[in-house]
Scaffold this active site. Structure first.
Site, PDB file in Angstrom:
ATOM      1  N   LYS A 162      10.919  41.329  -8.735  1.00 17.49           N
ATOM      2  CA  LYS A 162       9.973  40.214  -8.609  1.00 17.49           C
ATOM      3  C   LYS A 162       9.121  40.402  -7.355  1.00 17.49           C
ATOM      4  CE  LYS A 162      11.202  37.593 -12.131  1.00 17.49           C
ATOM      5  NZ  LYS A 162      10.302  37.197 -13.223  1.00 17.49           N
ATOM      6  N   ASP A 190       7.358  42.364 -11.748  1.00 19.31           N
ATOM      7  CA  ASP A 190       6.860  41.115 -12.335  1.00 19.31           C
ATOM      8  C   ASP A 190       6.293  40.248 -11.211  1.00 19.31           C
ATOM      9  OD1 ASP A 190       6.269  38.887 -13.783  1.00 19.31           O
ATOM     10  OD2 ASP A 190       8.296  38.530 -14.546  1.00 19.31           O
ATOM     11  N   GLU A 218       4.173  43.427 -14.837  1.00 20.46           N
ATOM     12  CA  GLU A 218       4.151  42.224 -15.674  1.00 20.46           C
ATOM     13  C   GLU A 218       3.347  41.110 -15.001  1.00 20.46           C
ATOM     14  OE1 GLU A 218       8.087  41.214 -16.934  1.00 20.46           O
ATOM     15  OE2 GLU A 218       7.544  39.196 -17.580  1.00 20.46           O
ATOM     16  N   ASP A 243       2.923  38.234 -19.874  1.00 21.62           N
ATOM     17  CA  ASP A 243       4.044  37.320 -20.127  1.00 21.62           C
ATOM     18  C   ASP A 243       3.486  35.902 -20.275  1.00 21.62           C
ATOM     19  OD1 ASP A 243       6.345  35.850 -20.249  1.00 21.62           O
ATOM     20  OD2 ASP A 243       7.115  36.375 -18.276  1.00 21.62           O
ATOM     21  N   LYS A 267       9.162  35.653 -25.667  1.00 24.84           N
ATOM     22  CA  LYS A 267      10.319  34.817 -25.311  1.00 24.84           C
ATOM     23  C   LYS A 267      10.419  33.686 -26.319  1.00 24.84           C
ATOM     24  CE  LYS A 267       9.920  35.546 -20.317  1.00 24.84           C
ATOM     25  NZ  LYS A 267       9.294  34.991 -19.108  1.00 24.84           N
ATOM     26  N   ASP A 323      18.617  39.083 -19.193  1.00 18.67           N
ATOM     27  CA  ASP A 323      19.634  39.098 -18.143  1.00 18.67           C
ATOM     28  C   ASP A 323      20.128  37.712 -17.756  1.00 18.67           C
ATOM     29  OD1 ASP A 323      17.253  38.301 -17.016  1.00 18.67           O
ATOM     30  OD2 ASP A 323      17.507  39.417 -15.161  1.00 18.67           O
TER      31      ASP A 323
HETATM   32  C1  LIG Z   1      15.261  35.717 -16.319  1.00 23.08           C
HETATM   33  C2  LIG Z   1      14.232  36.760 -16.686  1.00 23.08           C
HETATM   34  N1  LIG Z   1      14.632  38.051 -16.278  1.00 23.08           N
HETATM   35  C3  LIG Z   1      12.911  36.453 -16.031  1.00 23.08           C
HETATM   36  O1  LIG Z   1      12.604  37.037 -15.040  1.00 23.08           O
HETATM   37  N2  LIG Z   1      12.167  35.517 -16.592  1.00 23.08           N
HETATM   38  C4  LIG Z   1      10.980  35.115 -15.901  1.00 23.08           C
HETATM   39  C5  LIG Z   1      10.765  33.646 -15.966  1.00 23.08           C
HETATM   40  C6  LIG Z   1      12.018  32.922 -15.688  1.00 23.08           C
HETATM   41  C7  LIG Z   1      11.929  31.571 -15.112  1.00 23.08           C
HETATM   42  O2  LIG Z   1      11.213  31.317 -14.149  1.00 23.08           O
HETATM   43  O3  LIG Z   1      12.698  30.775 -15.624  1.00 23.08           O
HETATM   44  C8  LIG Z   1       9.793  35.949 -16.259  1.00 23.08           C
HETATM   45  O4  LIG Z   1       9.887  36.925 -17.001  1.00 23.08           O
HETATM   46  O5  LIG Z   1       8.734  35.683 -15.744  1.00 23.08           O
HETATM   47 MG   LIG Z   2       7.671  37.436 -16.485  1.00 20.96          MG
END
Ligand SMILES: C[C@H](N)C(=O)N[C@H](CCC(=O)O)C(=O)O
Ligand SMILES: [Mg+2]
Length: 364
Positions: A162, A190, A218, A243, A267, A323
Site C-alpha cells: 500500500k 496499490d 493499482e 479498482d 470485488k 487476503d
Molecule cells: C484487503 C485487500 N487486500 C485490499 O487491499 N482491499 C483494498 C480495499 C480494502 C478496504 O479498504 O476495505 C483495495 O484493494 O483497495
Molecule cells: Mg485496491
C-alpha cells in the site's frame, strides 16, 4: 427448497495488525452477516463490510437495505429459480452493492446446497486450490520492510504494497522493500487513489528507472479520474489496474473504450455479488482485459464466495487478492473454505460449506 425468512447479525474479528491505506486505517472487521433460512432447514450465509470510503455502504445502510428492501422480496422464493431470485435482489433498490452482495452470496450458498455440490462446481468447476497475495499496510519504511519479510517467512510470494500517502516517501518505501525482498516475492502496488496522474508517472518512472520491476500498479488516481488513469497507463511500463474506478460491467465498457487501464480488480462488494462479478469478468475477457479478484476487509464468509468464483473462472481471473481471512486474528467460520496463509482450498461440502459462525451477534 423455499426461503422462509432471513436474519441479520454482526461479527467482530480483530485484525493481526492495523490495516492502513491511503483511504483509511482499520483495526477490526465488523461486518454484517445475513442468514437465509429455508423450509428444508438449510441455511445460507452472506457477509457485507461497511466500506463507506469506496462503496458508500455503511452498517446502517446495509442493515436498512437488507431488512426493508432486499430480504422481504426473497420470502417464499424457490432457491432453484436462482436467476429470478438474483433479479429480485438486484432490482430491489439502486446501488447498495455490499448489501446486495451479502444476500446474493447467501442465496448462492443455498443453491449449491440444493444440488449437494460445492459452489465452484455449480459455477463451472476447476481446481479447488488457489493462492493469494497479502497486503502490506502503508507505514514507516522499517515497519513495511519488516512486515514484508515476515510475510515471506509465512509463505507469501506475492505482496500488495500500500502506497499513496506521500509521493516521495512512497518511492523510498518501495525501493527499500524491493531491496530487502530481493526475488523472493512479486510486488504489486496499490495507491488507493492517493496520487495525481502526474505524481503517479513521476513516481513510477523513478522506480522503473531504478530497475525495480513491479507486477502492477493499482488505482493510482481518484476513482472518477479515468482520463488520469489513462494518462498513467500510457506513460509507464508497469501494467495499471483499475479498482475503485470499476464497479461492474458499465465501467468495464467505459474503461475499454478509453483504454484507460490494463487490468481490473473485481470485488463482490462492488459488483453487488456473484452474478455481477461473473458478468464483469466475462465482459473483461471479451475485450482481452486481465482480471484480479479482490476483497474488502471481509472474513472467510464472503471471501469464501470469491474463492469459489476465482476457481471457477481461473481462465479469466488470473490474479488473486483474497487476503481478508489471513489478516484476521481468528477465523469465525466452522467449515467452509480452508484459509492457510497464502494457500486457499475448497472442501467437497455443498454450497460454501459453512457449518456455523462463532460470535455472531443478532441484530434482529
Ligand atoms: C484487503 C485487500 N487486500 C485490499 O487491499 N482491499 C483494498 C480495499 C480494502 C478496504 O479498504 O476495505 C483495495 O484493494 O483497495
Ligand atoms: Mg485496491
Amino acid at each position: 427448497m423455499k426461503i422462509t425468512h432471513f436474519s441479520l447479525g454482526q461479527i467482530r474479528v480483530p485484525l493481526k495488525t492495523p490495516f492502513k491505506t491511503a483511504l483509511r486505517t482499520v483495526e477490526m472487521i465488523e461486518d454484517i452477516i445475513v442468514t437465509l433460512h429455508t423450509d428444508t432447514g438449510h441455511v445460507g450465509y452472506g457477509e457485507a463490510p461497511a466500506t463507506a470510503v469506496i462503496t458508500g455502504d455503511t452498517h446502517g445502510s446495509i442493515i436498512e437495505a437488507i431488512r426493508h428492501f432486499i430480504g422481504p422480496r426473497l420470502i417464499g422464493q424457490e432457491v432453484a429459480d436462482l436467476n429470478h431470485a438474483v433479479r429480485l435482489i438486484q432490482t430491489a433498490l439502486e446501488r447498495n452493492t455490499s448489501a446486495k452482495a451479502a444476500v446474493e452470496i447467501a442465496l448462492y450458498d443455498l443453491w449449491g446446497q440444493r444440488y449437494g455440490a460445492p459452489l465452484y462446481q455449480m459455477l463451472g468447476g476447476g481446481e479447488p486450490v488457489i493462492s493469494t497475495d497479502i497486503t502490506i499496510s502503508v507505514d514507516h519504511i522499517d515497519k513495511m520492510v519488516a512486515d514484508s519479510l515476515s510475510a515471506i517467512e509465512r509463505g507469501f510470494s506475492s505482496l500488495k504494497i500500500k502506497v499513496g500517502k506521500d509521493i516521495g516517501l512512497d518511492v523510498e518505501r518501495v525501493k527499500a522493500i524491493y531491496a530487502a525482498v530481493e526475488d523472493r516475492a512479486l510486488l504489486r502496488l496499490d495507491a488507493n487513489q492517493g496520487w495525481s496522474a502526474k505524481q503517479a508517472v513521476h513516481a513510477m518512472h523513478a522506480l522503473e528507472d531504478a530497475g525495480i520491476r513491479l507486477e502492477l500498479l493499482e488505482q493510482p488516481v481518484k476513482a472518477r479520474d479515468l482520463k488520469g488513469l489513462k494518462y498513467v497507463t500510457e506513460r509507464i511500463h508497469t501494467p495499471v489496474m483499475a479498482d475503485e474506478s470499476v464497479f461492474g460491467p458499465q465501467e468495464v465498457l467505459d474503461l475499454v473504450r478509453m483504454r484507460a487501464a490494463d487490468i481490473i480488480n473485481i470485488k463482490l462488494m462492488k459488483t453487488g455479488g456473484l452474478s455481477g462479478a461473473i458478468l464483469t469478468a466475462d465482459l473483461a475477457a471479451l475485450y482481452g482485459v486481465d482480471c484480479m479478484i479482490g476483497c474488502m476487509l471481509e472474513s472467510s464468509i464472503s471471501v469464501a464466495a470469491a474463492v469459489h468464483l476465482a476457481v471457477a473462472k481461473s481462465d479469466i481471473i488470473t490474479k488473486v487478492d483474497l487476503d481478508g481471512p489471513s489478516l484476521c486474528q481468528f477465523d469465525p467460520v466452522e467449515g467452509g473454505v480452508m484459509f492457510n496463509e497464502s494457500e486457499i482450498s475448497i472442501t467437497d461440502a455443498p454450497g460454501l460449506g459453512i457449518r456455523s459462525i462463532r460470535g455472531l451477534q443478532s441484530l434482529d
